[in-house]
Design a protein around this motif. Sequence first.
Motif, PDB file in Angstrom:
ATOM      1  N   LEU A 100     -27.985  61.485 113.634  1.00 51.47           N
ATOM      2  CA  LEU A 100     -28.906  60.377 113.891  1.00 51.47           C
ATOM      3  C   LEU A 100     -28.996  59.443 112.686  1.00 51.47           C
ATOM      4  CD1 LEU A 100     -31.749  62.286 115.772  1.00 51.47           C
ATOM      5  CD2 LEU A 100     -30.028  60.750 116.747  1.00 51.47           C
ATOM      6  N   SER A 152     -26.094  57.216 113.050  1.00 45.50           N
ATOM      7  CA  SER A 152     -26.369  56.184 114.049  1.00 45.50           C
ATOM      8  C   SER A 152     -27.272  55.095 113.494  1.00 45.50           C
ATOM      9  CB  SER A 152     -27.024  56.807 115.290  1.00 45.50           C
ATOM     10  OG  SER A 152     -26.104  57.560 116.031  1.00 45.50           O
ATOM     11  N   ALA A 153     -28.272  55.498 112.714  1.00 45.37           N
ATOM     12  CA  ALA A 153     -29.160  54.508 112.104  1.00 45.37           C
ATOM     13  C   ALA A 153     -28.374  53.581 111.191  1.00 45.37           C
ATOM     14  CB  ALA A 153     -30.264  55.208 111.316  1.00 45.37           C
ATOM     15  N   ASP A 197     -25.678  51.654 113.876  1.00 42.84           N
ATOM     16  CA  ASP A 197     -26.169  50.975 115.078  1.00 42.84           C
ATOM     17  C   ASP A 197     -27.534  50.310 114.909  1.00 42.84           C
ATOM     18  OD1 ASP A 197     -23.890  52.029 116.196  1.00 42.84           O
ATOM     19  OD2 ASP A 197     -24.931  53.689 117.184  1.00 42.84           O
ATOM     20  N   GLN A 233     -30.456  51.827 114.818  1.00 43.38           N
ATOM     21  CA  GLN A 233     -31.409  52.484 115.716  1.00 43.38           C
ATOM     22  C   GLN A 233     -32.412  53.325 114.932  1.00 43.38           C
ATOM     23  OE1 GLN A 233     -31.359  52.231 119.191  1.00 43.38           O
ATOM     24  NE2 GLN A 233     -33.303  53.324 119.184  1.00 43.38           N
ATOM     25  N   VAL A 234     -33.713  53.092 115.176  1.00 45.26           N
ATOM     26  CA  VAL A 234     -34.758  53.959 114.629  1.00 45.26           C
ATOM     27  C   VAL A 234     -34.956  55.120 115.597  1.00 45.26           C
ATOM     28  CG1 VAL A 234     -37.179  54.150 113.937  1.00 45.26           C
ATOM     29  CG2 VAL A 234     -35.928  52.033 113.502  1.00 45.26           C
ATOM     30  N   THR A 235     -34.912  56.349 115.083  1.00 43.11           N
ATOM     31  CA  THR A 235     -35.048  57.522 115.946  1.00 43.11           C
ATOM     32  C   THR A 235     -36.073  58.488 115.378  1.00 43.11           C
ATOM     33  OG1 THR A 235     -32.715  57.359 116.575  1.00 43.11           O
ATOM     34  CG2 THR A 235     -33.849  59.414 117.092  1.00 43.11           C
ATOM     35  N   ASN A 270     -34.195  47.656 109.264  1.00 43.28           N
ATOM     36  CA  ASN A 270     -35.616  47.758 109.572  1.00 43.28           C
ATOM     37  C   ASN A 270     -36.436  47.633 108.292  1.00 43.28           C
ATOM     38  OD1 ASN A 270     -38.272  49.389 110.055  1.00 43.28           O
ATOM     39  ND2 ASN A 270     -37.460  49.017 112.104  1.00 43.28           N
ATOM     40  N   SER A 273     -35.375  59.637 124.919  1.00 38.45           N
ATOM     41  CA  SER A 273     -33.931  59.467 125.106  1.00 38.45           C
ATOM     42  C   SER A 273     -33.218  60.760 124.753  1.00 38.45           C
ATOM     43  CB  SER A 273     -33.394  58.310 124.255  1.00 38.45           C
ATOM     44  OG  SER A 273     -33.555  58.603 122.877  1.00 38.45           O
ATOM     45  N   ASP A 296     -26.450  60.415 122.696  1.00 38.91           N
ATOM     46  CA  ASP A 296     -25.306  59.920 123.452  1.00 38.91           C
ATOM     47  C   ASP A 296     -24.075  60.752 123.099  1.00 38.91           C
ATOM     48  OD1 ASP A 296     -24.212  58.919 121.025  1.00 38.91           O
ATOM     49  OD2 ASP A 296     -25.148  56.964 121.305  1.00 38.91           O
ATOM     50  N   GLU A 298     -23.029  60.712 119.385  1.00 41.00           N
ATOM     51  CA  GLU A 298     -23.934  61.476 118.526  1.00 41.00           C
ATOM     52  C   GLU A 298     -23.734  62.977 118.712  1.00 41.00           C
ATOM     53  OE1 GLU A 298     -27.597  58.225 118.292  1.00 41.00           O
ATOM     54  OE2 GLU A 298     -27.476  59.670 119.936  1.00 41.00           O
TER      55      GLU A 298
END
Length: 229
Positions: free
Chosen positions: A7, A10-11, A14, A16-18, A77, A202, A205, A208
């Motif tokens: 993750l 991915s951050a 992409d 993305q905040v997770t 972010n 979610s 994917d 990931e």
Amino acid sequence: MAVDQALLTSANTDGQVTLRFYRWSPATLSLGYFQIAEQRCEHPPSSRCEWVRRTTGGGAILHDRELTYSLCVPCTNRLSASHRELYHQVHGAVIEALRDWRIEASLYASREKAPAKLSFLCFQRRSPGDIVLQDVKICGSAQRRLNAAILQHGSILLACSEFAPELPGVHDVAGFNVPAASFQRRLTERLSERLQLAFQPSQLDEREQFISREIQQRQFAQHDWNYRR
């Protein structure tokens, strides 16, 4: 642990905040990145537990009657600008979530020098910003960066474990049982308010999942990784 690393990737790629919550079965000990594996002999109660080495520092954590969280924030972010602010915002949300059960925790603020020999267990250590309940540490966190993206993960000790009987949790100190699932929901709400983010449920994917399996096989499942110090 491998999923947290995926993750973070991915951050970084992409934006993305997770926010993730998880628990451990069976009870497992995670060593801090800089701890020596042979230190495990200092804590006989956890000797029967499986163990792994984290990518973040700090003392060993007995993951049993607790809730583990992770928050991955990309460089795009605003929250990635100050790692200290992120740390305090998350811990502030934990305190607010506990307050929903009328449990008054606070941030540890002592400026005393750390002892020359640190305790093996993370929850027997104290650092400014940790969360304490009646002077008992119940939550600590650590961070790791990938380029400018941040992974912050931590443990919230809900109750005492037989594998670390010297560590009381929220239930033992406050005399009230806080269910992990209910606390997770409240904490998500408090974090959403504080961080001004709308979290949506979610699943990982395919990419990931692939990355996490690759990290697990290459790193966390390897003898050389766990015994590297």
